[in-house]
Scaffold this motif. Structure first.
Motif, PDB file in Angstrom:
ATOM      1  N   SER A  66       0.968   6.373  -7.175  1.00 49.40           N
ATOM      2  CA  SER A  66      -0.243   7.053  -7.657  1.00 49.40           C
ATOM      3  C   SER A  66      -0.056   8.558  -7.775  1.00 49.40           C
ATOM      4  CB  SER A  66      -1.412   6.766  -6.713  1.00 49.40           C
ATOM      5  OG  SER A  66      -1.257   7.463  -5.489  1.00 49.40           O
ATOM      6  N   ALA A  67       1.007   9.079  -7.169  1.00 43.43           N
ATOM      7  CA  ALA A  67       1.257  10.526  -7.196  1.00 43.43           C
ATOM      8  C   ALA A  67       2.339  10.918  -8.197  1.00 43.43           C
ATOM      9  CB  ALA A  67       1.650  10.997  -5.798  1.00 43.43           C
TER      10      ALA A  67
ATOM     11  N   ARG B 221      -6.961   4.496  -7.993  1.00 45.27           N
ATOM     12  CA  ARG B 221      -7.015   5.407  -6.848  1.00 45.27           C
ATOM     13  C   ARG B 221      -8.211   5.109  -5.943  1.00 45.27           C
ATOM     14  NH1 ARG B 221      -5.052  10.700 -10.367  1.00 45.27           N
ATOM     15  NH2 ARG B 221      -2.807  10.407  -9.964  1.00 45.27           N
TER      16      ARG B 221
ATOM     17  N   SER C 243       0.717   3.857  -3.115  1.00 43.76           N
ATOM     18  CA  SER C 243       0.284   5.239  -2.855  1.00 43.76           C
ATOM     19  C   SER C 243       1.293   6.229  -3.427  1.00 43.76           C
ATOM     20  CB  SER C 243       0.124   5.468  -1.350  1.00 43.76           C
ATOM     21  OG  SER C 243      -0.856   4.610  -0.818  1.00 43.76           O
ATOM     22  N   TYR C 244       2.553   5.914  -3.258  1.00 44.89           N
ATOM     23  CA  TYR C 244       3.615   6.763  -3.807  1.00 44.89           C
ATOM     24  C   TYR C 244       3.535   6.787  -5.332  1.00 44.89           C
ATOM     25  CZ  TYR C 244       8.309   8.602  -4.656  1.00 44.89           C
ATOM     26  OH  TYR C 244       9.374   9.364  -5.083  1.00 44.89           O
TER      27      TYR C 244
ATOM     28  N   LEU D  22       0.828  -1.210   0.000  1.00 41.20           N
ATOM     29  CA  LEU D  22       0.000   0.000   0.000  1.00 41.20           C
ATOM     30  C   LEU D  22       0.863   1.261   0.000  1.00 41.20           C
ATOM     31  CD1 LEU D  22      -2.877   1.089   0.052  1.00 41.20           C
ATOM     32  CD2 LEU D  22      -2.759   1.100   2.550  1.00 41.20           C
ATOM     33  N   PHE D  23       1.946   1.250   0.761  1.00 40.31           N
ATOM     34  CA  PHE D  23       2.835   2.412   0.803  1.00 40.31           C
ATOM     35  C   PHE D  23       3.426   2.687  -0.576  1.00 40.31           C
ATOM     36  CE2 PHE D  23       7.043   4.303   1.200  1.00 40.31           C
ATOM     37  CZ  PHE D  23       6.794   5.399   2.014  1.00 40.31           C
TER      38      PHE D  23
ATOM     39  N   LEU E 145      -7.188   2.257  -3.810  1.00 40.65           N
ATOM     40  CA  LEU E 145      -6.270   2.716  -2.769  1.00 40.65           C
ATOM     41  C   LEU E 145      -7.043   3.358  -1.616  1.00 40.65           C
ATOM     42  CD1 LEU E 145      -3.324   4.255  -4.843  1.00 40.65           C
ATOM     43  CD2 LEU E 145      -3.241   2.217  -3.405  1.00 40.65           C
ATOM     44  N   ARG E 146      -8.069   4.130  -1.941  1.00 40.90           N
ATOM     45  CA  ARG E 146      -8.877   4.770  -0.892  1.00 40.90           C
ATOM     46  C   ARG E 146      -9.624   3.723  -0.063  1.00 40.90           C
ATOM     47  NH1 ARG E 146     -10.258   8.158  -5.402  1.00 40.90           N
ATOM     48  NH2 ARG E 146      -8.964  10.046  -5.389  1.00 40.90           N
TER      49      ARG E 146
ATOM     50  N   ALA F 232      -5.680   4.513   1.920  1.00 42.23           N
ATOM     51  CA  ALA F 232      -4.648   5.452   1.481  1.00 42.23           C
ATOM     52  C   ALA F 232      -5.265   6.818   1.206  1.00 42.23           C
ATOM     53  CB  ALA F 232      -3.962   4.927   0.224  1.00 42.23           C
ATOM     54  N   LYS F 233      -4.497   7.855   1.471  1.00 46.52           N
ATOM     55  CA  LYS F 233      -4.952   9.219   1.203  1.00 46.52           C
ATOM     56  C   LYS F 233      -4.382   9.667  -0.137  1.00 46.52           C
ATOM     57  CE  LYS F 233      -5.302  10.372   6.111  1.00 46.52           C
ATOM     58  NZ  LYS F 233      -4.827  11.251   7.205  1.00 46.52           N
ATOM     59  N   VAL F 234      -5.172   9.473  -1.184  1.00 47.15           N
ATOM     60  CA  VAL F 234      -4.718   9.845  -2.534  1.00 47.15           C
ATOM     61  C   VAL F 234      -5.759  10.734  -3.199  1.00 47.15           C
ATOM     62  CG1 VAL F 234      -3.306   7.798  -2.831  1.00 47.15           C
ATOM     63  CG2 VAL F 234      -5.719   7.722  -3.489  1.00 47.15           C
TER      64      VAL F 234
END
Length: 283
Positions: A256-257, A273, A253-254, A249-250, A276-277, A281-283
């Motif tokens: 996705s940005a 995304r 998430s990285y 997940l870490f 991930l939510r 995850a905060k994306v």
């Protein structure tokens, strides 16, 4: 014919007696050096005692003198301390009051009764613990994003885990391999560009969500804020799956940005995304 018959009967009887005697024979005799194994669910906290067998007590457990041991493990859970006299002979006197720090074992002045189920041949025990550590190293190399790590290393690790009775480790290794495949090209292992990795990671997130939905206890443990596993009983499977899920997940998430995701199919990126939510995850 009668002689042959009696010979056959005698052979059967002797064979039975031999097999029966072997079945009931003591596995370890006084003077043998053995390993007393304390495998941990997370492998990294594996502990053991190397000891000299003094005797086998009535219930089948072994009384040993300690030659070496892994420090830090609480041996008081399973070992019973027996005081020695000045000649180094056991007195059969149980002396819990002398054993104040049960993460330490006395080499002199004390013997210990240890569970029969934990006592193993020295060479066999050492080999198994080395192989367990090798599995932990493979998993740790994946967690640390080791640049040179081929996919067949995961297959080898899975086969080795099964042979050691560590099948609980396999689900985490399966996810680890899938994540590695999402970031690196097969063969030479060229890293994928983020826009190449995202579609593969999207599929991986679906696998992660399915894994959590199929195991309610895992889902609950993974989402807990407190991870004080030492004070909780957690299986090998759940421990390594949680470690794997955290990393997956870490990293995702990285990813996705990243900047060049305009090359990704918008529907796939949106779904990625959203998944991930769902996983927090905060994306």
């Amino acid at each position: 014919m009668k002689i042959d018959f009696f010979k056959s009967v005698l052979w059967v009887c002797l064979t039975f007696l031999t097999l029966n005697a072997t079945a009931w024979a003591k596995d370890f005799l006084p003077g043998e050096t053995v390993m007393v194994a304390y495998p941990a669910n997370n492998i990294k906290d594996d502990a053991y005692i190397i000891g000299l067998v003094r005797q086998q007590v009535k219930n089948g457990d072994y009384q040993i003198s300690v030659l070496d041991y892994v420090k830090g493990h609480d041996y008081g859970i399973s070992c019973v301390p027996i005081r020695e006299n000045e000649l180094g002979q056991a007195t059969n006197e149980v002396v819990w009051e002398m054993w104040t720090d049960r993460t330490q074992l006395f080499g002199k002045g004390m013997q210990y009764i240890v569970p029969q189920a934990n006592v193993r041949k020295l060479q066999t025990g050492q080999f198994d613990f080395i192989e367990r550590n090798n599995l932990y190293i493979t998993f740790s190399r994946w967690k640390s994003n080791a640049p040179i790590m081929t996919l067949d290393q995961f297959d080898i690790a899975m086969a080795k885990a099964k042979s050691l009775g560590l099948s609980e480790l396999v689900p985490a290794l399966v996810l680890a391999k899938k994540e590695r495949e999402s970031y690196y090209e097969p063969g030479i292992g060229r890293p994928y560009w983020p826009y190449e990795a995202v579609p593969k990671l999207n599929d991986l997130m679906a696998d992660v969500i399915t894994t959590l939905k199929s195991d309610k206890q895992l889902n609950q443990l993974w989402r807990q804020k407190s991870r004080d596993w030492k004070n909780k009983t957690i299986s090998t499977q759940h421990y390594f799956l949680i470690e794997a899920l955290d990393k997956i997940l870490f990293d995702a998430s990285y990813e996705s940005a990243e900047d060049d995701l305009d090359k990704v199919d918008p529907a796939v990126l949106k779904q990625f995304r959203e998944r991930l939510r769902i996983l927090g995850a905060k994306v």
